[in-house]
Design a protein around this motif. Structure first.
Motif, PDB file in Angstrom:
ATOM      1  N   ARG A  24      -7.104  99.838  14.514  1.00 37.35           N
ATOM      2  CA  ARG A  24      -8.536  99.566  14.326  1.00 37.35           C
ATOM      3  C   ARG A  24      -9.218  99.296  15.665  1.00 37.35           C
ATOM      4  NH1 ARG A  24      -6.839  96.977   9.430  1.00 37.35           N
ATOM      5  NH2 ARG A  24      -6.680  94.955  10.442  1.00 37.35           N
ATOM      6  N   ALA A  25      -8.545  98.535  16.540  1.00 34.07           N
ATOM      7  CA  ALA A  25      -9.112  98.241  17.854  1.00 34.07           C
ATOM      8  C   ALA A  25      -9.241  99.517  18.687  1.00 34.07           C
ATOM      9  CB  ALA A  25      -8.240  97.223  18.589  1.00 34.07           C
ATOM     10  N   LEU A  26      -8.219 100.372  18.627  1.00 36.74           N
ATOM     11  CA  LEU A  26      -8.263 101.627  19.370  1.00 36.74           C
ATOM     12  C   LEU A  26      -9.373 102.524  18.833  1.00 36.74           C
ATOM     13  CD1 LEU A  26      -7.002 103.341  21.572  1.00 36.74           C
ATOM     14  CD2 LEU A  26      -5.314 104.159  19.904  1.00 36.74           C
ATOM     15  N   GLY A  27      -9.574 102.496  17.518  1.00 40.98           N
ATOM     16  CA  GLY A  27     -10.656 103.272  16.921  1.00 40.98           C
ATOM     17  C   GLY A  27     -12.022 102.813  17.396  1.00 40.98           C
ATOM     18  N   ARG A  28     -12.212 101.498  17.480  1.00 42.88           N
ATOM     19  CA  ARG A  28     -13.499 100.973  17.968  1.00 42.88           C
ATOM     20  C   ARG A  28     -13.719 101.354  19.431  1.00 42.88           C
ATOM     21  NH1 ARG A  28     -11.970  96.480  14.646  1.00 42.88           N
ATOM     22  NH2 ARG A  28     -11.045  95.403  16.436  1.00 42.88           N
ATOM     23  N   GLN A  29     -12.644 101.337  20.208  1.00 41.01           N
ATOM     24  CA  GLN A  29     -12.756 101.727  21.614  1.00 41.01           C
ATOM     25  C   GLN A  29     -13.113 103.204  21.746  1.00 41.01           C
ATOM     26  OE1 GLN A  29      -8.896 100.513  22.935  1.00 41.01           O
ATOM     27  NE2 GLN A  29      -9.511  98.405  23.365  1.00 41.01           N
ATOM     28  N   LEU A  30     -12.497 104.036  20.918  1.00 39.36           N
ATOM     29  CA  LEU A  30     -12.808 105.463  20.946  1.00 39.36           C
ATOM     30  C   LEU A  30     -14.277 105.690  20.606  1.00 39.36           C
ATOM     31  CD1 LEU A  30     -11.939 108.452  21.110  1.00 39.36           C
ATOM     32  CD2 LEU A  30     -11.368 108.308  18.671  1.00 39.36           C
ATOM     33  N   LYS A  31     -14.763 104.994  19.584  1.00 38.21           N
ATOM     34  CA  LYS A  31     -16.166 105.140  19.199  1.00 38.21           C
ATOM     35  C   LYS A  31     -17.090 104.721  20.340  1.00 38.21           C
ATOM     36  CE  LYS A  31     -19.577 103.660  15.772  1.00 38.21           C
ATOM     37  NZ  LYS A  31     -19.828 102.836  14.557  1.00 38.21           N
ATOM     38  N   PHE A  32     -16.764 103.604  20.998  1.00 41.68           N
ATOM     39  CA  PHE A  32     -17.584 103.126  22.125  1.00 41.68           C
ATOM     40  C   PHE A  32     -17.616 104.161  23.244  1.00 41.68           C
ATOM     41  CE2 PHE A  32     -17.604 101.185  26.352  1.00 41.68           C
ATOM     42  CZ  PHE A  32     -18.846 100.564  26.342  1.00 41.68           C
ATOM     43  N   LEU A  33     -16.449 104.712  23.591  1.00 38.21           N
ATOM     44  CA  LEU A  33     -16.377 105.686  24.677  1.00 38.21           C
ATOM     45  C   LEU A  33     -17.113 106.975  24.317  1.00 38.21           C
ATOM     46  CD1 LEU A  33     -12.628 105.132  25.602  1.00 38.21           C
ATOM     47  CD2 LEU A  33     -14.604 104.531  27.024  1.00 38.21           C
ATOM     48  N   LEU A  70      -5.098 111.724  21.841  1.00 42.35           N
ATOM     49  CA  LEU A  70      -5.580 110.759  22.831  1.00 42.35           C
ATOM     50  C   LEU A  70      -5.692 111.397  24.214  1.00 42.35           C
ATOM     51  CD1 LEU A  70      -3.563 107.605  21.708  1.00 42.35           C
ATOM     52  CD2 LEU A  70      -6.016 108.006  21.423  1.00 42.35           C
ATOM     53  N   ALA A  71      -4.733 112.244  24.555  1.00 42.39           N
ATOM     54  CA  ALA A  71      -4.786 112.918  25.861  1.00 42.39           C
ATOM     55  C   ALA A  71      -5.991 113.846  25.937  1.00 42.39           C
ATOM     56  CB  ALA A  71      -3.495 113.692  26.095  1.00 42.39           C
ATOM     57  N   SER A  72      -6.256 114.590  24.857  1.00 40.33           N
ATOM     58  CA  SER A  72      -7.405 115.500  24.837  1.00 40.33           C
ATOM     59  C   SER A  72      -8.716 114.736  24.866  1.00 40.33           C
ATOM     60  CB  SER A  72      -7.341 116.390  23.590  1.00 40.33           C
ATOM     61  OG  SER A  72      -6.202 117.218  23.614  1.00 40.33           O
ATOM     62  N   ALA A  73      -8.790 113.645  24.094  1.00 35.92           N
ATOM     63  CA  ALA A  73     -10.006 112.832  24.066  1.00 35.92           C
ATOM     64  C   ALA A  73     -10.254 112.173  25.408  1.00 35.92           C
ATOM     65  CB  ALA A  73      -9.897 111.770  22.970  1.00 35.92           C
ATOM     66  N   ASP A  74      -9.172 111.813  26.087  1.00 29.79           N
ATOM     67  CA  ASP A  74      -9.292 111.208  27.407  1.00 29.79           C
ATOM     68  C   ASP A  74      -9.988 112.167  28.374  1.00 29.79           C
ATOM     69  OD1 ASP A  74      -8.002 108.761  29.027  1.00 29.79           O
ATOM     70  OD2 ASP A  74      -7.954 110.557  30.296  1.00 29.79           O
ATOM     71  N   ARG A  75      -9.604 113.444  28.318  1.00 26.82           N
ATOM     72  CA  ARG A  75     -10.231 114.437  29.194  1.00 26.82           C
ATOM     73  C   ARG A  75     -11.664 114.727  28.757  1.00 26.82           C
ATOM     74  NH1 ARG A  75      -4.983 116.607  28.564  1.00 26.82           N
ATOM     75  NH2 ARG A  75      -5.721 117.990  26.892  1.00 26.82           N
ATOM     76  N   ALA A  76     -11.869 114.841  27.443  1.00 21.13           N
ATOM     77  CA  ALA A  76     -13.200 115.192  26.943  1.00 21.13           C
ATOM     78  C   ALA A  76     -14.222 114.104  27.248  1.00 21.13           C
ATOM     79  CB  ALA A  76     -13.142 115.444  25.434  1.00 21.13           C
ATOM     80  N   LEU A  77     -13.789 112.849  27.188  1.00 21.14           N
ATOM     81  CA  LEU A  77     -14.709 111.726  27.399  1.00 21.14           C
ATOM     82  C   LEU A  77     -14.669 111.206  28.833  1.00 21.14           C
ATOM     83  CD1 LEU A  77     -13.978 109.776  24.087  1.00 21.14           C
ATOM     84  CD2 LEU A  77     -15.933 111.254  24.583  1.00 21.14           C
ATOM     85  N   ASP A  78     -13.775 111.787  29.650  1.00 24.04           N
ATOM     86  CA  ASP A  78     -13.669 111.400  31.064  1.00 24.04           C
ATOM     87  C   ASP A  78     -13.483 109.894  31.195  1.00 24.04           C
ATOM     88  OD1 ASP A  78     -13.568 111.725  33.784  1.00 24.04           O
ATOM     89  OD2 ASP A  78     -15.752 111.634  34.052  1.00 24.04           O
ATOM     90  N   THR A  79     -12.432 109.370  30.527  1.00 23.63           N
ATOM     91  CA  THR A  79     -12.200 107.918  30.538  1.00 23.63           C
ATOM     92  C   THR A  79     -11.314 107.463  31.693  1.00 23.63           C
ATOM     93  OG1 THR A  79     -10.200 107.938  29.166  1.00 23.63           O
ATOM     94  CG2 THR A  79     -12.330 107.957  28.026  1.00 23.63           C
ATOM     95  N   GLY A  80     -10.895 108.425  32.541  1.00 20.33           N
ATOM     96  CA  GLY A  80     -10.096 108.044  33.694  1.00 20.33           C
ATOM     97  C   GLY A  80      -8.694 107.587  33.340  1.00 20.33           C
ATOM     98  N   GLY A  81      -8.168 108.075  32.223  1.00 13.67           N
ATOM     99  CA  GLY A  81      -6.802 107.727  31.843  1.00 13.67           C
ATOM    100  C   GLY A  81      -6.689 106.588  30.860  1.00 13.67           C
TER     101      GLY A  81
END
Length: 288
Positions: A24-33, A70-81
């Motif tokens: 749930r916490a990871l989901g909220r972080q994904l939504k924020f990013l 998560l790896a793909s979303a990291d690149r798409a959202l440019d979260t820096g890893g």
């Protein structure tokens, strides 16, 4: 473990540790990013090559995010890893999930996750592997004795997480035989029922899935003993699994498994073909 061993329904995965809270916490972080990047769910889904409903489910913490996602979303959202680092937490959480079940269920859960073939017969409700979030929540909300809201959410999370088996490669082989009455029962109300029928159409259209409906008007029936699942773990012989009134049984005896398999084969022969079944489901969805 003996072939006739029976035990009470186990504590559900994610109810015994903080795994559900992590997702749930990871989901909220994904939504924020995602929102910080100025994207809606559909745009992110397009970039990571998945469905919009999957992004929504992960953000709400009811689906386990896969490492590749998560790896793909990291690149798409440019979260820096940031999300790639979180993938390690997901790996550890899934490892804990494989070891926290009682012995008999741990064996089944592991075999299901690694199955090369799975065949299911359902006569009361849509099987868990095919349920939508709304359908699963409606089932748990009406279960007796009543469950508290937190337990309901945890069980919904667990049920949807099992569906990642459809994302594995190489693709396992699936077949489902559903009694027609299962499709007619509008569990959760009209909207939930419509979404569930739509999901059945989607899953039934997958090239590694055969979904068949057994008409209520069928005059003969080889199996009035309840629902079951047949599965073939990688490198092992086929086993059967049943669950009735809170008691589960993992059947490994070859003669008993053969009886269940024969019943399944006869029901598949009596059922509508996969094409006829999807046509019926589509008609029910349009006429709802």
């Amino acid at each position: 473990m003996t072939n006739t061993q029976r035990e009470e329904r186990p504590e559900r995965p994610a109810e015994s540790d903080g795994t559900a809270h992590l997702f749930r916490a990871l989901g909220r972080q994904l939504k924020f990013l995602r929102e910080r990047a100025g994207m809606n769910q559909r745009e992110l889904a397009s970039l990571v090559h998945c469905g919009e409903d999957l992004v929504s489910a992960i953000e709400r913490g009811v689906r386990t995010p896969q490492v590749d996602f998560l790896a793909s979303a990291d690149r798409a959202l440019d979260t820096g890893g940031f999300l790639s680092v979180a993938a390690e937490e997901v790996r550890e959480a899934l490892a804990r999930a494989r070891t926290r079940h009682p012995g008999w269920f741990r064996d089944y859960a592991r075999m299901e996750a690694e199955a090369v073939a799975l065949h299911n017969y359902s006569n009361q409700a849509v099987p868990g592997l095919l349920q939508t979030e709304g359908y699963a929540r409606a089932l748990f909300a009406r279960r007796r004795p009543l469950l508290d809201e937190e337990t309901i959410e945890k069980r919904v999370t667990d049920r949807l997480a099992r569906q990642r088996i459809f994302e594995q490669w190489p693709l396992p082989t699936f077949s489902f035989v559903l009694e027609e009455v299962v499709l007619q029962r509008p569990i959760g109300g009209p909207a939930v029922h419509a979404d569930q029928l739509k999901k059945l159409l989607h899953v039934g259209g997958m090239r590694n899935v055969e979904l068949q409906v057994l008409p209520t008007a069928t005059e003969e029936h080889p199996n009035l003993d309840g629902a079951f699942t047949l599965l073939t773990p990688k490198g092992r012989k086929e086993v059967a699994y049943t669950e009735v009134q809170g008691h589960a049984r993992l059947i490994t005896d070859p003669d008993e498994v053969r009886v269940v398999s024969e019943r399944h084969g006869i029901m598949r022969a009596q059922a509508l073909t996969p094409r006829e079944s999807l046509t019926l489901i589509e008609k029910m969805w349009r006429d709802r």
